[in-house]
Design a protein around this motif. Sequence first.
Motif, PDB file in Angstrom:
ATOM      1  N   ALA A 106      51.936  76.465  -2.040  1.00  0.00           N
ATOM      2  CA  ALA A 106      51.988  77.774  -1.386  1.00  0.00           C
ATOM      3  C   ALA A 106      50.582  78.307  -1.132  1.00  0.00           C
ATOM      4  CB  ALA A 106      52.792  78.752  -2.239  1.00  0.00           C
ATOM      5  N   SER A 107      49.689  78.126  -2.100  1.00  0.00           N
ATOM      6  CA  SER A 107      48.321  78.615  -1.958  1.00  0.00           C
ATOM      7  C   SER A 107      47.596  77.884  -0.838  1.00  0.00           C
ATOM      8  CB  SER A 107      47.569  78.431  -3.279  1.00  0.00           C
ATOM      9  OG  SER A 107      46.230  78.867  -3.163  1.00  0.00           O
ATOM     10  N   ALA A 108      47.764  76.561  -0.769  1.00  0.00           N
ATOM     11  CA  ALA A 108      47.119  75.790   0.295  1.00  0.00           C
ATOM     12  C   ALA A 108      47.647  76.206   1.668  1.00  0.00           C
ATOM     13  CB  ALA A 108      47.338  74.299   0.068  1.00  0.00           C
ATOM     14  N   ALA A 109      48.960  76.392   1.782  1.00  0.00           N
ATOM     15  CA  ALA A 109      49.550  76.795   3.061  1.00  0.00           C
ATOM     16  C   ALA A 109      49.036  78.163   3.494  1.00  0.00           C
ATOM     17  CB  ALA A 109      51.074  76.813   2.941  1.00  0.00           C
ATOM     18  N   LYS A 110      48.917  79.080   2.551  1.00  0.00           N
ATOM     19  CA  LYS A 110      48.448  80.428   2.850  1.00  0.00           C
ATOM     20  C   LYS A 110      47.031  80.416   3.387  1.00  0.00           C
ATOM     21  CE  LYS A 110      47.939  84.965   0.641  1.00  0.00           C
ATOM     22  NZ  LYS A 110      48.105  85.719  -0.637  1.00  0.00           N
ATOM     23  N   GLN A 111      46.213  79.467   2.882  1.00  0.00           N
ATOM     24  CA  GLN A 111      44.810  79.406   3.295  1.00  0.00           C
ATOM     25  C   GLN A 111      44.547  78.401   4.410  1.00  0.00           C
ATOM     26  OE1 GLN A 111      42.060  79.563  -0.308  1.00  0.00           O
ATOM     27  NE2 GLN A 111      44.035  79.140  -1.294  1.00  0.00           N
ATOM     28  N   GLY A 112      45.590  77.720   4.860  1.00  0.00           N
ATOM     29  CA  GLY A 112      45.421  76.744   5.922  1.00  0.00           C
ATOM     30  C   GLY A 112      44.686  75.497   5.471  1.00  0.00           C
ATOM     31  N   LEU A 113      44.839  75.134   4.198  1.00  0.00           N
ATOM     32  CA  LEU A 113      44.172  73.952   3.655  1.00  0.00           C
ATOM     33  C   LEU A 113      45.141  72.776   3.662  1.00  0.00           C
ATOM     34  CD1 LEU A 113      42.387  75.576   0.567  1.00  0.00           C
ATOM     35  CD2 LEU A 113      41.382  75.032   2.797  1.00  0.00           C
ATOM     36  N   GLU A 114      44.720  71.657   4.227  1.00  0.00           N
ATOM     37  CA  GLU A 114      45.584  70.473   4.307  1.00  0.00           C
ATOM     38  C   GLU A 114      45.373  69.615   3.058  1.00  0.00           C
ATOM     39  OE1 GLU A 114      45.205  68.380   7.967  1.00  0.00           O
ATOM     40  OE2 GLU A 114      45.579  70.147   9.212  1.00  0.00           O
ATOM     41  N   ILE A 115      46.194  69.868   2.055  1.00  0.00           N
ATOM     42  CA  ILE A 115      46.141  69.140   0.783  1.00  0.00           C
ATOM     43  C   ILE A 115      47.530  68.585   0.509  1.00  0.00           C
ATOM     44  CG2 ILE A 115      45.677  69.296  -1.698  1.00  0.00           C
ATOM     45  CD1 ILE A 115      43.965  71.788  -1.087  1.00  0.00           C
ATOM     46  N   ILE A 116      47.588  67.334   0.098  1.00  0.00           N
ATOM     47  CA  ILE A 116      48.856  66.719  -0.291  1.00  0.00           C
ATOM     48  C   ILE A 116      49.036  66.899  -1.796  1.00  0.00           C
ATOM     49  CG2 ILE A 116      50.141  64.555  -0.474  1.00  0.00           C
ATOM     50  CD1 ILE A 116      48.544  63.585   1.984  1.00  0.00           C
ATOM     51  N   TYR A 117      50.161  67.461  -2.202  1.00  0.00           N
ATOM     52  CA  TYR A 117      50.460  67.633  -3.624  1.00  0.00           C
ATOM     53  C   TYR A 117      51.696  66.818  -3.996  1.00  0.00           C
ATOM     54  CZ  TYR A 117      47.062  71.425  -4.014  1.00  0.00           C
ATOM     55  OH  TYR A 117      45.905  72.162  -4.027  1.00  0.00           O
ATOM     56  N   VAL A 118      51.601  66.112  -5.110  1.00  0.00           N
ATOM     57  CA  VAL A 118      52.680  65.255  -5.583  1.00  0.00           C
ATOM     58  C   VAL A 118      53.073  65.704  -6.986  1.00  0.00           C
ATOM     59  CG1 VAL A 118      53.401  62.897  -6.095  1.00  0.00           C
ATOM     60  CG2 VAL A 118      51.766  63.324  -4.233  1.00  0.00           C
ATOM     61  N   ASN A 119      54.359  66.028  -7.167  1.00  0.00           N
ATOM     62  CA  ASN A 119      54.874  66.416  -8.488  1.00  0.00           C
ATOM     63  C   ASN A 119      55.309  65.145  -9.225  1.00  0.00           C
ATOM     64  OD1 ASN A 119      57.746  68.344  -9.674  1.00  0.00           O
ATOM     65  ND2 ASN A 119      55.834  67.814 -10.698  1.00  0.00           N
ATOM     66  N   GLN A 120      54.401  64.626 -10.064  1.00  0.00           N
ATOM     67  CA  GLN A 120      54.635  63.344 -10.716  1.00  0.00           C
ATOM     68  C   GLN A 120      53.766  63.252 -11.964  1.00  0.00           C
ATOM     69  OE1 GLN A 120      53.090  59.905  -8.581  1.00  0.00           O
ATOM     70  NE2 GLN A 120      54.749  58.602  -9.305  1.00  0.00           N
ATOM     71  N   ASP A 121      54.238  62.533 -12.945  1.00  0.00           N
ATOM     72  CA  ASP A 121      53.421  62.192 -14.106  1.00  0.00           C
ATOM     73  C   ASP A 121      52.381  61.164 -13.669  1.00  0.00           C
ATOM     74  OD1 ASP A 121      52.330  61.322 -16.513  1.00  0.00           O
ATOM     75  OD2 ASP A 121      54.259  61.201 -17.536  1.00  0.00           O
ATOM     76  N   TYR A 122      51.104  61.471 -13.849  1.00  0.00           N
ATOM     77  CA  TYR A 122      50.098  60.527 -13.373  1.00  0.00           C
ATOM     78  C   TYR A 122      50.107  59.212 -14.158  1.00  0.00           C
ATOM     79  CZ  TYR A 122      46.999  62.868 -16.874  1.00  0.00           C
ATOM     80  OH  TYR A 122      46.444  63.414 -18.018  1.00  0.00           O
ATOM     81  N   LEU A 123      50.804  59.166 -15.282  1.00  0.00           N
ATOM     82  CA  LEU A 123      50.959  57.894 -15.995  1.00  0.00           C
ATOM     83  C   LEU A 123      51.907  56.952 -15.260  1.00  0.00           C
ATOM     84  CD1 LEU A 123      51.142  59.172 -19.670  1.00  0.00           C
ATOM     85  CD2 LEU A 123      49.225  58.019 -18.557  1.00  0.00           C
TER      86      LEU A 123
END
Length: 286
Positions: A106-123
């Motif tokens: 939501a924060s990235a969208a509000k600021q127009g930042l193109e960031i990919i976020y993945v909800n995952q355990d990095y292990l």
Amino acid sequence: MLSELTKYLGRPKLYTPSSAPFWDDEHISKRMLAAHLDPEWEAASRSHAFIDKSVEWISSILPAKDNPRLLDLGCGPGLYAEGFCRKGYQVTGVDLSPRSINYARASAAKQGLEIIYVNQDYLDLSVDDPFDIAVLIYRDYGALSDTNRARILAHAYQALKPNGHLILDVFTPLQYQGKGEARTWEFKQEGFWRPEPYLCLESFHRYDDSNTFLTRYIVITDTGVDCYNIWDHTFEVDDLRRELNRAGFADVDIYGDAAGAEYQANSTIICAVAKKMTRASNEPEP
């Protein structure tokens, strides 16, 4: 209830896991997000001023024009990721907490930042397109068991391009110098651990033979008992170098923090910047 409590009162074996979820617990994750977003409180993230300094330093030693793709492991609500994006990196953030990832998106969208976020355990990380840089910042690495440290390094190695860089920070044993084992308790009508009344028994344990320390929280409510084990494996410089080398990383540069401070003999933090070694075609990967 008493029998359930007593099984947690002794000294646990090294790297005994918690009995309940932490990062993805509905109530705890709400409190953790608030801690992340507090600009001064270094409970979940470094201060926002330090994060800005850290992003500036990393972008100066590994600029985006030469290292465009960046993987933020344990990205939380995106504080580092947003800073890196503004520096011109193509950022992917990975985090276990749905609440933090939802906030970050939501924060990235509000600021127009193109960031990919993945909800995952990095292990359990798996990536298709390799990265130039992977960061694991705020001493997450030391919270992992021996097995899981090897696991995340193997994932980071696979996620990086040849000659890509991994950046991580850890505590040295000096962080706990002189701190004795202790137990305290606290009753709350509501607080960090629960939205309802609870009793928290906190204890600190030293495992000096392995340079590992444990802060344990036993949370007791009307409905049950949960135990949260927060482990911290600390490192001497040579120990950290050996783990990174064993996982396929070389040219390990050492700093005193994740903003490029000079490492000193009395430093309580080590930040390592390590390069992925290229391997002969017949040599197995870690």
